[in-house]
Design an enzyme around this catalytic site. Structure first.
Site, PDB file in Angstrom:
ATOM      1  N   HIS A 144      42.907  40.024  33.283  1.00 33.64           N
ATOM      2  CA  HIS A 144      43.057  41.488  33.304  1.00 33.64           C
ATOM      3  C   HIS A 144      44.361  41.937  32.652  1.00 33.64           C
ATOM      4  CE1 HIS A 144      45.780  41.895  36.893  1.00 33.64           C
ATOM      5  NE2 HIS A 144      45.168  40.827  37.322  1.00 33.64           N
ATOM      6  N   ASP A 179      51.454  38.948  36.520  1.00 31.37           N
ATOM      7  CA  ASP A 179      50.075  39.178  36.996  1.00 31.37           C
ATOM      8  C   ASP A 179      49.516  40.379  36.239  1.00 31.37           C
ATOM      9  OD1 ASP A 179      47.750  39.684  38.421  1.00 31.37           O
ATOM     10  OD2 ASP A 179      48.761  40.290  40.251  1.00 31.37           O
ATOM     11  N   GLU A 210      41.716  45.768  37.198  1.00 30.92           N
ATOM     12  CA  GLU A 210      41.510  44.762  38.248  1.00 30.92           C
ATOM     13  C   GLU A 210      42.179  45.201  39.543  1.00 30.92           C
ATOM     14  OE1 GLU A 210      42.336  40.985  40.613  1.00 30.92           O
ATOM     15  OE2 GLU A 210      43.736  42.480  39.878  1.00 30.92           O
ATOM     16  N   GLU A 211      43.382  45.743  39.418  1.00 31.08           N
ATOM     17  CA  GLU A 211      44.209  46.027  40.601  1.00 31.08           C
ATOM     18  C   GLU A 211      43.668  47.173  41.453  1.00 31.08           C
ATOM     19  OE1 GLU A 211      46.381  43.986  41.395  1.00 31.08           O
ATOM     20  OE2 GLU A 211      47.218  43.034  39.616  1.00 31.08           O
ATOM     21  N   HIS A 221      52.760  41.393  43.304  1.00 34.89           N
ATOM     22  CA  HIS A 221      52.580  42.793  43.706  1.00 34.89           C
ATOM     23  C   HIS A 221      53.893  43.472  44.040  1.00 34.89           C
ATOM     24  CE1 HIS A 221      48.047  43.010  44.139  1.00 34.89           C
ATOM     25  NE2 HIS A 221      48.359  41.941  43.439  1.00 34.89           N
TER      26      HIS A 221
END
Lengths: 342, 339
Positions: A65, A173, A201-202, A312
């Protein structure tokens, strides 16, 4: 073997969920001379096909992603401060006094009431998101509106440091996954393969869902980053996995039960070719595999992840050796799948 | 001024380890006087003006910044920190830091992942659980980092709108910048006093710099420059009326000299310098509390640069407030005539 300056460029560029175009532009620029064909779909996914030397036994899709976690401006106060909400899940405890970038161009910082003026519990409390503000230096709503509008994207400030062993950066990420896919596309492939650089995606695996429908693969490999909690005070299973001990695969996470034969093949490759591989020791997290493996009539799927500390949040850390392991494992597993050996 | 502030805020200089900042400032001051030294406390002391004058004026700003000290290194190379000065641990997690070992190493303060935070998202990390991850093997860390080494927040200085700067260590590099700029003005003047410039160490911990360096001089008057609070959400006391860009804050406090306050206020009014008034009903919590009690006593004033986000890595000041502070100090030293 890698052009790590490309990883730096991907990580330090901005692209929160729903606003991935600058990342997509970088990727297109990198792959356009190597891909057989590519297009951007209605959601913003970049779908790439590259011919290899042989026709594969199975149609394989590799996916990573493009989006990163961040924020969106929701309102502007009369004093010119920005109200905001998160885009994707963010560890709120990292936010006070963090530097951010609005629309990639306006500097801002998250305000934090000086500790000297706090009383009682306030001194050790993290405010709710609804009580946090971004200060861009404006004194009034009118002044702020000349630079920022509600709905504008807010990303963490760019940061990238490579000390030879590890990399500390924003947005590893999943720019590391995008980076590995670009490396594959730029290499000579044994078999025809599809590559999907997906959006959102998140915020709910949105891009991967439609990309898997469009590509209609038999097999899929998802390249991701996963939580490594191997930090002081955490032991055993709760560490999940360890930075520096190789690529990570799991039997199961919060979204997916992975394909057993792909897991076994990954283990075989690791053993026979001396590639470091570790198992996720906790059922935690989830990724695009969760929607890819149930696309259409089902797709046999495995996620190969980088162990990554401090996911995150503003900054994450990976080991360069793990990047090597994940890349080598992916390359070999692709060939086994396409060659009909799985 | 922007470049000076960017430079100053990019230096280390955590309380007790001020050397890098002290050397930079000593070198800067040598443009204006040969009489510059760094003492054993890392105080920078420069003398400008008429050495035979009857009056001696001290201009003080603390040069140290808040940070951490290394207290332990574990088997995996993680570095344990304790606070050195009033660090606000609410801002610590996942922040980039510089570990000032044999070389400077970038690191990040360890942060629990969501699956382990156990609903503690509302609580700041406990100050006894602060660790830095520099991402290097334990051997390499042990060879290059020692107990007692200092660690500072890393934040690249940046401009916000309205000529405001955000950086770590603006407390009190903003005050240092004002005094360095004042030194430049003063060096060009004919003045009738001796001016001691003191960039003092350890304010954020024990005020050891301000307690010791002034002792070596017979000081009549002092202006100490620091930062103080500007309004931001959550502030509802007297500071709610203090704004960035509205000029230096002049402090009224029992320990400060009221005549000096009135003089500074008149200088502002006569020279179109915006000013704001700060009230401290007890002590001020700054170097001025100590300098006022040097030897048989020093008439002391406190001038503060308004700042948001104090004691975080994203402090904010407006550059015009620093410049106006420098101008006010220079006017004062000159005895009210224009500079």
């Amino acid at each position: 073997m890698y052009n790590l300056s490309l990883l730096e460029k991907l990580c330090t560029s901005r692209g929160i969920s729903g606003d991935e175009s600058s990342i997509r532009d970088i990727i297109i620029d990198e792959i356009k001379d190597f891909a057989t064909e590519y297009y951007t779909d209605n959601l913003g996914n970049l779908i790439v096909f590259k011919k290899g030397r042989y026709k594969p036994e199975h149609k394989l899709m590799i996916s990573a992603h493009m989006d990163e976690v961040g924020f969106m401006v929701t309102d502007i106060t009369d004093d010119g401060l920005l109200k905001f909400d998160e885009v994707g899940g963010i560890v709120r405890r990292v936010l006070p006094a963090t530097s951010v970038l609005v629309n990639g161009s306006v500097n801002g910082v998250i305000l934090n009431k000086p500790i000297h003026l706090c009383t009682g519990d306030e001194k050790s409390s993290i405010p709710k998101l609804s009580e946090m503000y971004i200060d861009i230096g404006a004194d009034s709503r009118e002044e702020a509106l000349k630079h920022v509008l509600p709905g504008d994207s807010v990303s963490f400030e760019a940061f990238y440091k490579d000390n030879g062993e590890t990399i500390i950066t924003k947005a590893i990420d999943d720019r590391a996954g995008c980076f590995m896919m670009i490396q594959l596309i730029q290499s000579e492939l044994e078999y025809d393969m599809y590559f999907t650089f997906v959006v959102q995606e998140e915020v709910g695996l949105n891009g991967a869902r439609v990309a898997a429908y469009s590509v209609n693969p038999d097999f899929a490999i998802v390249l991701e980053s996963t939580t490594a909690a191997d930090v002081p005070g955490i032991s055993g299973q709760k560490q999940v996995c360890n930075v520096g001990q190789g690529a990570v695969i799991g039997y199961m996470d919060r979204r997916t039960i992975y394909d057993k034969s792909l897991i076994n093949e990954a283990l075989n490759i690791s053993e026979n070719e001396n590639i470091n591989l570790q198992f996720k020791r906790m059922i935690a997290g989830g990724n695009d595999a969760g929607v890819i493996n149930t696309a259409r009539g089902g797709v046999r799927t495995l996620a190969i992840s980088l162990p990554c500390r401090y996911l995150h949040a503003q900054l994450s850390l990976i080991a360069k050796t793990d990047l090597d392991s994940a890349y080598e494992l992916t390359q070999r597993l692709c060939n086994r799948i396409c060659g009909g050996e799985v | 001024m922007e470049k000076l502030l960017f430079d100053l805020c990019s230096l280390g200089g955590v309380s007790g380890n001020e050397v890098s900042a002290s050397e930079y400032c000593a070198e800067y001051l040598r443009r204006y006087t040969d009489d510059v030294k760094i003492d054993s406390f890392n105080n920078v002391i420069a003398v400008i003006g008429n050495n035979n004058a009857d009056k001696t004026i001290l201009l003080d700003a603390h040069i140290d910044r808040i940070g951490f000290v290394v207290t332990e290194i574990d088997d995996n190379g993680f570095i344990k920190l304790e606070k050195c000065g009033g660090v606000d641990v609410r801002t610590a997690l996942d922040s980039p830091v510089v570990v000032h070992g044999k070389e400077d190493y970038f690191g990040v303060i360890c942060c629990m992942p969501p699956h382990l935070s156990d609903g503690n998202e509302d609580k700041a990390v406990s100050p006894d659980k602060l660790w830095v991850d520099v991402g290097l093997s334990a051997d390499k860390v042990m060879q290059n980092v020692s107990f007692g080494d200092s660690v500072s927040f890393f934040a690249k200085p940046k401009m916000l709108l309205n000529n405001r700067i955000t950086a770590s260590a603006l407390d009190n590099r903003a005050g240092v910048a004002a005094i360095l700029k004042a030194a430049e003005f003063i060096s060009k003047l004919e003045i009738n006093s001796r001016v001691i410039i003191l960039l003092s160490s350890q304010e954020e911990t024990f005020a050891a710099g301000a307690k010791t360096a002034p002792f070596n001089y017979d000081i009549d008057e002092c202006i100490s420059v620091d930062v103080s609070f500007a309004s931001q959400p959550g502030i509802d006391d007297q500071y709610r009326n203090i704004s960035l860009g509205k000029g230096p804050m002049l402090c009224i406090s029992p320990i400060l000299n009221r005549d000096l306050y009135e003089t500074l206020k008149s200088l502002c009014e006569d020279n179109s310098i915006d000013y704001q008034t700060e009230i401290c009903s007890g002590n001020t919590g700054t170097n001025s509390d100590h300098i006022a009690l040097t030897k048989s006593g020093v008439r002391t004033a406190l001038v503060s640069i308004p700042e948001k986000n104090m004691h975080s890595q994203a402090e904010i000041v407006e550059i015009s407030d620093v410049e106006e502070t420098a101008r006010l100090i220079s006017l004062y030293v000159k005895g009210g005539q224009n500079v």
